[in-house]
Design an enzyme around this catalytic site. Sequence first.
Site: not given
Length: 314
Positions: A181, A189, A194, A198, A224
């Site tokens: 995680d 974000n 965003h 990515d 994630e």
Amino acid sequence: MTKRASIASLIPASQDIYRKIVFEIADGIIGIDDHGIIRLCNPATESIFGWKSGELLDKPLEVLLPERVHGFHQKLVASFQSGNTEARYMGQRSATIAGRRLDGTEINLGITILRTSAAGSPMMVAVIRDISDHVRYQNDLKRLAETDSLSGLLNRRAFRANVLQSVSANATSYSSMVIFDLDGFKGVNDRFGHDAGDEVITCFSDVLRNSIRATDIAGRWGGEEFVLFLPNLKAREAIAIVERIRANFSGADFNWQGHPSANFTVSAGLAIAAPGCADLSDMIASADKALYEAKRAGRDQLVCLEIQQEALAS
């Protein structure tokens, strides 16, 4: 003119038609004698396999096949020759016949074979089609259906399917399941946008992919979270791989315009199953439990749990 005479007058014309079909059709047509020697071959066959005109005649059929399939192909041919059917499509629904071009490259073939005779001797004729483009298209569709588009790793469904196969093949060995995680990913974000998120996902995916063995199976579990299955490894070896992944990712620098250089960490839950204990659902549940403990303890760490036979029985 009688009916018998009219039919006889068509025979030479029919032969010309058949000859024209054989020499102008896009499919390859090849004939071999009962010793597997090529006695007939049309221009399409020469084109498919990259040979010059006339060069294939009197060659053994094996020159058109990769060496690794010679034995398998001979069994198929022998089975057909000893059977009762006059024609047969070679290969299986899920597999094609591999062919070998003169330059050594391989192609995928669809082949229909039939029994006949020439000059009183038995001959086997094959109609050959190069289906390499079709196979590539089908493989592309399969890859798209199984792959997470952003990370390039297996999606959840494909990961499960691949792990089940590996578990079955490695039932007598130690196996490990890892859930990763990315720490504080929501803040990435929110703070950087965003596109930055990515980029972090892509970076971790690359680190994961480049840090594992060919037999290991990696996937994106969602958001994630990432998953990794490690067959044939005991605890110390599995821990070393996970810690290497965590170190490689935390060492990656991210630079976005208007912001100072950033680094990120990852938490991991590792479940190690003893031989005979590698149940997929139990391993995922145990790895998820270990991940929860790692996050509760402050993140940026690995927690490891072992699955023993007595734990499965309880």
